[in-house]
Design a protein around this motif. Structure first.
Motif, short mmCIF file in Angstrom:
data_model
loop_
_atom_site.label_atom_id
_atom_site.label_comp_id
_atom_site.label_asym_id
_atom_site.label_seq_id
_atom_site.Cartn_x
_atom_site.Cartn_y
_atom_site.Cartn_z
N SER A 178 0.85 -1.20 0.00
CA SER A 178 0.00 0.00 0.00
C SER A 178 0.88 1.24 0.00
CB SER A 178 -0.90 -0.01 1.23
OG SER A 178 -0.13 0.24 2.38
N GLY A 179 0.26 2.38 0.26
CA GLY A 179 1.02 3.62 0.30
C GLY A 179 1.91 3.71 1.53
N GLY A 205 3.69 1.94 -2.68
CA GLY A 205 2.76 2.97 -3.14
C GLY A 205 3.41 4.35 -3.08
N GLU A 206 4.21 4.53 -2.03
CA GLU A 206 4.94 5.79 -1.86
C GLU A 206 5.90 5.99 -3.04
OE1 GLU A 206 6.95 5.42 1.87
OE2 GLU A 206 7.68 7.49 1.84
N PHE A 208 5.53 4.78 -6.08
CA PHE A 208 4.69 5.16 -7.22
C PHE A 208 4.37 6.66 -7.14
CE2 PHE A 208 3.75 0.68 -8.14
CZ PHE A 208 3.50 0.71 -9.51
N PRO A 220 -2.94 10.84 -6.09
CA PRO A 220 -1.99 9.75 -5.88
C PRO A 220 -1.45 9.23 -7.21
CG PRO A 220 -4.23 8.98 -5.54
CD PRO A 220 -4.32 10.43 -5.86
N PRO A 223 -2.27 5.25 -9.73
CA PRO A 223 -3.16 5.07 -10.87
C PRO A 223 -2.67 5.80 -12.12
CG PRO A 223 -4.39 5.77 -8.92
CD PRO A 223 -2.94 5.83 -8.57
N GLY A 316 -4.02 -4.48 0.05
CA GLY A 316 -3.46 -3.12 -0.01
C GLY A 316 -3.79 -2.41 -1.31
N GLY A 317 -3.78 -1.08 -1.25
CA GLY A 317 -4.24 -0.25 -2.37
C GLY A 317 -3.49 -0.46 -3.68
N VAL A 318 -2.22 -0.87 -3.61
CA VAL A 318 -1.42 -1.01 -4.83
C VAL A 318 -1.89 -2.18 -5.69
CG1 VAL A 318 0.95 -1.36 -5.69
CG2 VAL A 318 0.55 0.17 -3.76
N ALA A 320 -4.59 -2.49 -6.90
CA ALA A 320 -5.40 -1.95 -8.01
C ALA A 320 -4.57 -1.95 -9.29
CB ALA A 320 -5.84 -0.53 -7.68
N ASN A 321 -3.26 -2.10 -9.18
CA ASN A 321 -2.39 -2.11 -10.36
C ASN A 321 -2.54 -3.42 -11.14
OD1 ASN A 321 0.22 -2.73 -11.84
ND2 ASN A 321 0.50 -0.59 -11.30
N SER A 343 -9.65 -3.16 -1.29
CA SER A 343 -8.19 -3.16 -1.38
C SER A 343 -7.63 -1.91 -0.70
CB SER A 343 -7.73 -3.26 -2.84
OG SER A 343 -8.10 -2.11 -3.54
N THR A 344 -8.37 -0.83 -0.71
CA THR A 344 -7.90 0.37 -0.01
C THR A 344 -8.39 0.31 1.45
OG1 THR A 344 -9.84 1.55 -0.71
CG2 THR A 344 -7.94 1.77 -2.10
O1 KG4 Z 1 -4.03 1.02 0.74
P1 KG4 Z 1 -4.10 2.44 0.30
O2 KG4 Z 1 -5.41 2.97 -0.20
O3 KG4 Z 1 -3.68 3.41 1.43
C1 KG4 Z 1 -2.63 3.15 2.29
O4 KG4 Z 1 -2.83 2.46 3.32
O5 KG4 Z 1 -1.54 3.60 1.96
O6 KG4 Z 1 -2.99 2.64 -0.84
C2 KG4 Z 1 -2.79 3.85 -1.50
C3 KG4 Z 1 -1.60 3.72 -2.41
C4 KG4 Z 1 -1.15 5.02 -3.01
O7 KG4 Z 1 0.24 5.15 -2.85
C5 KG4 Z 1 -1.53 4.89 -4.47
O8 KG4 Z 1 -0.70 5.60 -5.35
C6 KG4 Z 1 -1.40 3.39 -4.67
O9 KG4 Z 1 -1.91 2.83 -3.49
N1 KG4 Z 1 -2.16 2.92 -5.84
C7 KG4 Z 1 -1.58 2.35 -6.91
C8 KG4 Z 1 -2.63 2.13 -7.85
N2 KG4 Z 1 -3.80 2.56 -7.30
C9 KG4 Z 1 -3.48 3.05 -6.07
N3 KG4 Z 1 -0.31 2.03 -7.16
C10 KG4 Z 1 -0.04 1.47 -8.35
N4 KG4 Z 1 -0.97 1.23 -9.29
C11 KG4 Z 1 -2.27 1.53 -9.09
N5 KG4 Z 1 -3.17 1.29 -10.05
#
Ligand code: KG4
Ligand code: ZN
Length: 380
Positions: A178-179, A205-206, A208, A220, A223, A316-318, A320-321, A343-344
């Motif tokens: 995640s981020g 995520g950071e 990215f 962010p 995406p 985790g949010g990543v 979504a990739n 996922s987030t």
């Molecule tokens: O899990 P999350 O919503 O929040 C945290 O707990 O950090 O993750 C957010 C992170 C952000 O850094 C964002 O840029 C990343 O997930 N993210 C992605 C994508 N969608 C969101 N990173 C890569 N590809 C994506 N499609």
């Protein structure tokens, strides 16, 4: 049993109410309500999450969100809740607006039919975590409901339950990206974890987000990068030779990660170039995405081999990739992903993690003693 989940560890304010039953092998629950307010638009300006703003937003949002969530779950009943406003002032003192909202909602409600409050206590941004914790303590006090302190990362592990009807086989490896986090974890069973490896610097995520910033994309960045990488992937079978970035720690022999050097090599390459065209941005995005994906996939594969686990859980949010997801699927092991929504960061996964703790008979602390733990570990 009904559980109210509260999540405020980063930039999402989220509340959920689940109705849960059955045993630990295949927990079953239904979602009675789930509401999440994202602060992305507020933090966009700063290019990342700004802790004091996150705290302010959580404080402002929690009480109205509780009213909506109770209402959605059909648990909002007009009645009377008596309590000392002084005591609430002590619990919520740092957030005067939150106190005012709390005092205008709670006294006109009857105690809802909720048995536990599950709240995220860490890891995360401490000022943000404290808002959720203080809110949970205040509700616990006025309605006499016990609190389950929840590890946010456990929430990410359990977020996959909502997306399968199968019984997940253990031991499993969990890849949490995640981020804020990048971790490979061995889940020996529902409740026993061992961290196998983690990032030594930036979370994925950071990375990215930082690389996006370097090439002039908004926050962010994940995406945005994946969109550009996708365009390049569709147009060209191979990545351009003009840009070439390292695969940090891919042969380090352990399961740790490091993304800060990768970000720096993108920065150097961009600074060295006279001009960055749209095409360059797409190529950089693709090469960067390839680099992080190769490292993630290689380390995940090693973790599976090392532990003999047959199941992979990804959260985790990543996730979504699409490219990362696809390459993980290509590993050919049984893999569980959460739904896009889960996922987030969200409170549903926190309610579920709290329920699993109850099934495991964990000892509940005195609510007064619950604290935010910014660096809480999964295997502590
Ligand atoms: O899990 P999350 O919503 O929040 C945290 O707990 O950090 O993750 C957010 C992170 C952000 O850094 C964002 O840029 C990343 O997930 N993210 C992605 C994508 N969608 C969101 N990173 C890569 N590809 C994506 N499609
Ligand atoms: Zn998270």
């Amino acid at each position: 049993m009904k559980i109210l989940g509260i999540e405020t560890s980063c930039d999402e304010t989220s509340l959920a109410i689940i109705e849960a039953n059955m045993g630990v092998k295949q927990p079953q629950f239904s979602t009675l309500a789930h509401n999440t307010l994202s602060q992305i638009d507020i933090h966009k300006e700063y290019g990342g999450v700004y802790p004091s703003l996150a705290k302010r937003e959580h404080s402002k949002n929690l009480t109205p969100l509780l009213e909506k969530t109770l209402n959605d779950a059909k648990l909002l009943k007009e009645g009377k809740t008596k309590y000392s406003e002084k005591e609430m002032a002590k619990l919520l003192i740092r957030e005067p607006e939150m106190l005012r909202q709390f005092n205008s909602l709670i006294p006109r409600l009857e105690k809802p039919d909720i048995e536990y409050i599950a709240v995220t206590v860490g890891p995360g941004l401490e000022p943000a975590l404290w808002v959720g914790i203080n809110f949970a303590k205040a509700l616990s006090k006025v309605w006499n409901i016990p609190i389950i302190p929840v590890n946010h990362m456990k929430g990410h592990v359990f977020s996959v339950i909502t997306n399968t009807k199968e019984e997940i086989q253990y031991p499993a490896v969990a890849l949490l990206i995640s981020g804020g986090h990048t971790e490979l974890v061995l889940a020996k069973n529902w409740s026993e974890y061992k961290i196998l490896g983690k990032t030594r610097d930036d979370a994925i995520g950071e990375a990215f987000d930082k690389v996006a910033r370097i090439i002039g994309l908004p926050y962010p960045g994940g995406p945005e990068i994946s969109k550009l990488a996708e365009i390049n992937r569709q147009n060209y079978p191979r990545s351009a030779e003009k840009w070439s970035f390292p695969r940090p720690m891919i042969n380090s022999g352990d399961l740790d990660f490091s993304f800060s050097g990768l970000k720096t090599s993108v920065l150097y390459a961009v600074n060295k170039a006279d001009k960055i065209t749209e095409e360059d941005k797409q190529e950089i995005a693709r090469e960067f995405e390839d680099a992080v994906t190769e490292v993630l996939v290689s380390k995940t594969k090693k973790a599976m081999e090392k532990t003999g686990a047959k199941t992979l859980i990804v959260g985790g949010g990543v996730i979504a990739n699409k490219h990362i997801r696809q390459e993980l699927e290509n590993l050919g092991v049984k893999t569980y992903f959460p739904t896009h929504k889960l996922s987030t960061d969200n409170a549903l996964m926190i309610s579920i993690a709290g329920y699993i703790d109850i099934l495991n008979n964990i000892l509940l602390p005195d609510p007064e003693e619950i604290k935010a733990q910014g660096n809480l570990k999964l295997d502590k």
